[in-house]
Design a protein around this motif. Structure first.
Motif, PDB file in Angstrom:
ATOM      1  N   THR A  49       0.833  -1.200   0.000  1.00  0.00           N
ATOM      2  CA  THR A  49       0.000   0.000   0.000  1.00  0.00           C
ATOM      3  C   THR A  49       0.872   1.257   0.000  1.00  0.00           C
ATOM      4  OG1 THR A  49      -1.773  -1.178   1.119  1.00  0.00           O
ATOM      5  CG2 THR A  49      -1.831   1.224   1.248  1.00  0.00           C
ATOM      6  N   ASP A  50       1.943   1.251   0.795  1.00  0.00           N
ATOM      7  CA  ASP A  50       2.867   2.390   0.819  1.00  0.00           C
ATOM      8  C   ASP A  50       3.493   2.634  -0.550  1.00  0.00           C
ATOM      9  OD1 ASP A  50       2.298   2.734   3.500  1.00  0.00           O
ATOM     10  OD2 ASP A  50       4.220   1.949   4.215  1.00  0.00           O
ATOM     11  N   ALA A  51       3.592   1.581  -1.368  1.00  0.00           N
ATOM     12  CA  ALA A  51       4.142   1.703  -2.723  1.00  0.00           C
ATOM     13  C   ALA A  51       3.059   2.065  -3.742  1.00  0.00           C
ATOM     14  CB  ALA A  51       4.823   0.397  -3.121  1.00  0.00           C
ATOM     15  N   GLY A  52       1.831   2.326  -3.261  1.00  0.00           N
ATOM     16  CA  GLY A  52       0.741   2.710  -4.147  1.00  0.00           C
ATOM     17  C   GLY A  52      -0.010   1.548  -4.753  1.00  0.00           C
ATOM     18  N   LEU A  53       0.174   0.350  -4.207  1.00  0.00           N
ATOM     19  CA  LEU A  53      -0.486  -0.843  -4.721  1.00  0.00           C
ATOM     20  C   LEU A  53      -1.637  -1.221  -3.794  1.00  0.00           C
ATOM     21  CD1 LEU A  53       2.809  -2.729  -5.599  1.00  0.00           C
ATOM     22  CD2 LEU A  53       1.383  -1.345  -7.120  1.00  0.00           C
ATOM     23  N   VAL A  54      -2.447  -2.197  -4.211  1.00  0.00           N
ATOM     24  CA  VAL A  54      -3.617  -2.576  -3.420  1.00  0.00           C
ATOM     25  C   VAL A  54      -3.509  -4.035  -2.991  1.00  0.00           C
ATOM     26  CG1 VAL A  54      -6.128  -2.688  -3.364  1.00  0.00           C
ATOM     27  CG2 VAL A  54      -5.012  -0.947  -4.760  1.00  0.00           C
ATOM     28  N   ALA A  55      -3.554  -4.242  -1.677  1.00  0.00           N
ATOM     29  CA  ALA A  55      -3.515  -5.600  -1.126  1.00  0.00           C
ATOM     30  C   ALA A  55      -4.252  -5.589   0.209  1.00  0.00           C
ATOM     31  CB  ALA A  55      -2.070  -6.050  -0.934  1.00  0.00           C
ATOM     32  N   LEU A  56      -4.944  -6.672   0.489  1.00  0.00           N
ATOM     33  CA  LEU A  56      -5.688  -6.812   1.735  1.00  0.00           C
ATOM     34  C   LEU A  56      -5.202  -8.046   2.487  1.00  0.00           C
ATOM     35  CD1 LEU A  56      -9.284  -6.140   0.369  1.00  0.00           C
ATOM     36  CD2 LEU A  56      -7.813  -4.545   1.623  1.00  0.00           C
ATOM     37  N   PRO A  57      -5.001  -7.933   3.805  1.00  0.00           N
ATOM     38  CA  PRO A  57      -4.474  -9.066   4.572  1.00  0.00           C
ATOM     39  C   PRO A  57      -5.565 -10.011   5.078  1.00  0.00           C
ATOM     40  CG  PRO A  57      -4.588  -7.145   5.977  1.00  0.00           C
ATOM     41  CD  PRO A  57      -5.057  -6.701   4.609  1.00  0.00           C
ATOM     42  N   TYR A  58      -5.255 -11.285   5.030  1.00  0.00           N
ATOM     43  CA  TYR A  58      -6.112 -12.336   5.576  1.00  0.00           C
ATOM     44  C   TYR A  58      -5.203 -13.369   6.221  1.00  0.00           C
ATOM     45  CZ  TYR A  58      -9.625 -10.256   2.591  1.00  0.00           C
ATOM     46  OH  TYR A  58     -10.480  -9.368   2.004  1.00  0.00           O
ATOM     47  N   ARG A  59      -5.806 -14.227   7.039  1.00  0.00           N
ATOM     48  CA  ARG A  59      -5.067 -15.307   7.672  1.00  0.00           C
ATOM     49  C   ARG A  59      -5.964 -16.523   7.792  1.00  0.00           C
ATOM     50  NH1 ARG A  59      -4.745 -18.535  11.793  1.00  0.00           N
ATOM     51  NH2 ARG A  59      -2.797 -19.010  12.813  1.00  0.00           N
ATOM     52  N   ILE A  60      -5.394 -17.678   7.563  1.00  0.00           N
ATOM     53  CA  ILE A  60      -6.107 -18.927   7.810  1.00  0.00           C
ATOM     54  C   ILE A  60      -5.193 -19.850   8.595  1.00  0.00           C
ATOM     55  CG2 ILE A  60      -7.623 -18.820   5.796  1.00  0.00           C
ATOM     56  CD1 ILE A  60      -5.710 -20.881   4.463  1.00  0.00           C
ATOM     57  N   ASP A  61      -5.808 -20.778   9.278  1.00  0.00           N
ATOM     58  CA  ASP A  61      -5.078 -21.862   9.924  1.00  0.00           C
ATOM     59  C   ASP A  61      -5.197 -23.047   8.974  1.00  0.00           C
ATOM     60  OD1 ASP A  61      -4.318 -24.128  11.413  1.00  0.00           O
ATOM     61  OD2 ASP A  61      -5.014 -23.231  13.284  1.00  0.00           O
ATOM     62  N   VAL A  62      -4.083 -23.527   8.467  1.00  0.00           N
ATOM     63  CA  VAL A  62      -4.140 -24.584   7.457  1.00  0.00           C
ATOM     64  C   VAL A  62      -4.690 -25.896   7.999  1.00  0.00           C
ATOM     65  CG1 VAL A  62      -2.326 -23.573   6.039  1.00  0.00           C
ATOM     66  CG2 VAL A  62      -1.734 -25.301   7.733  1.00  0.00           C
ATOM     67  N   ARG A  63      -4.807 -26.010   9.320  1.00  0.00           N
ATOM     68  CA  ARG A  63      -5.393 -27.229   9.893  1.00  0.00           C
ATOM     69  C   ARG A  63      -6.908 -27.208   9.809  1.00  0.00           C
ATOM     70  NH1 ARG A  63      -2.451 -26.549  15.477  1.00  0.00           N
ATOM     71  NH2 ARG A  63      -3.214 -24.483  14.942  1.00  0.00           N
ATOM     72  N   ASP A  64      -7.495 -26.094   9.329  1.00  0.00           N
ATOM     73  CA  ASP A  64      -8.943 -25.962   9.231  1.00  0.00           C
ATOM     74  C   ASP A  64      -9.339 -25.599   7.795  1.00  0.00           C
ATOM     75  OD1 ASP A  64     -11.645 -25.519   9.523  1.00  0.00           O
ATOM     76  OD2 ASP A  64     -11.438 -23.907  10.994  1.00  0.00           O
ATOM     77  N   PRO A  65      -9.484 -26.590   6.916  1.00  0.00           N
ATOM     78  CA  PRO A  65      -9.824 -26.303   5.521  1.00  0.00           C
ATOM     79  C   PRO A  65     -11.136 -25.517   5.371  1.00  0.00           C
ATOM     80  CG  PRO A  65      -9.167 -28.594   5.757  1.00  0.00           C
ATOM     81  CD  PRO A  65      -9.265 -28.022   7.140  1.00  0.00           C
TER      82      PRO A  65
END
Length: 175
Positions: free
Chosen positions: A66-82
Motif C-alpha cells: 500500500t505504501d508503494a501505491g499498490l492494493v492488497a488486503l491481509p487475511y489469515r487462515i489456519d491450514v489445519r482448518d480447511p
C-alpha cells in the motif's frame, strides 16, 4: 533484463488470492501480481511448524504494498482448518469483489507429510469454493529457497502465472 519494447502484463481489476503469500515464492508472486495491477488478497498461512505470526506478516506485507501505491488486503487462515479456506473466497468477494484466481503455494519438499496434507486440503477447499470460471493454481517451491528467496525455476513459474492471468484479464476486458 532484456527489454523487448512490450509493456509488462497488466492485471487491473483482477482479484487474486495467494495462500502463503508472506514469504519466499508466495511473497515474490504477491509483489509481482500487485505491481501488475491486481488487488491481491494476501493470505498468511498459520500452522504449528511456523515460527512467526502469519497474520502479522500479511498485515506488514500489505502495508508495504500500500505504501508503494499498490492494493492488497491481509487475511489469515489456519491450514489445519480447511473450512476456513472454503469461506475465504466469499469473504474476499464481500471485501473487494469476486476472486478471479487463487494461488496456493505449498510448503517446500522437505516439509512434514502432515503439513503438506494440510496445505493440499486447504487448496482443495479453495478450489471448491471459487466462483465459476476462476482459476485455481497450486505449486510447491522447486527446492529450498536460494539466498535471494526463490529459485530460478520458481521465478520462471511466477512470470508464467502473471502472464496467464494477464491473458485472462485481456480476454475479460475484450468481451
Amino acid at each position: 533484463m532484456l527489454q523487448t519494447g512490450s509493456s509488462p502484463p497488466r492485471l487491473d481489476g483482477l482479484v487474486v488470492l495467494v495462500v502463503d503469500a508472506t514469504t519466499g515464492v508466495g511473497r515474490e508472486l504477491t509483489t509481482r501480481l500487485s505491481a501488475a495491477g491486481a488487488l491481491v488478497a494476501v493470505v498468511g498461512a498459520g500452522h504449528p511448524d511456523r515460527a512467526d505470526d502469519a497474520a502479522t506478516n500479511a498485515a506488514f506485507l500489505c502495508k508495504a504494498l500500500t505504501d508503494a501505491g499498490l492494493v492488497a488486503l491481509p487475511y489469515r487462515i489456519d491450514v489445519r482448518d480447511p473450512a476456513e479456506a472454503g469461506r475465504l473466497p466469499g469473504q474476499i468477494a464481500d471485501d473487494a469483489g469476486p476472486v478471479h484466481a487463487a494461488v496456493v503455494v505449498l510448503p517446500p519438499p522437505d516439509s512434514t507429510a502432515e503439513l503438506l496434507r494440510a496445505f493440499r486440503a486447504v487448496s482443495a477447499a479453495l478450489a471448491a469454493a471459487l466462483p465459476p470460471g476462476a482459476r485455481h493454481i497450486e505449486r510447491a517451491p522447486a527446492a529450498p529457497a536460494e539466498p535471494g528467496g526463490t529459485t530460478a525455476e520458481d521465478r520462471t513459474w511466477i512470470r508464467d502465472v502473471v502472464g496467464r492471468l494477464a491473458v485472462d484479464a485481456a480476454r475479460a476486458t475484450s468481451r
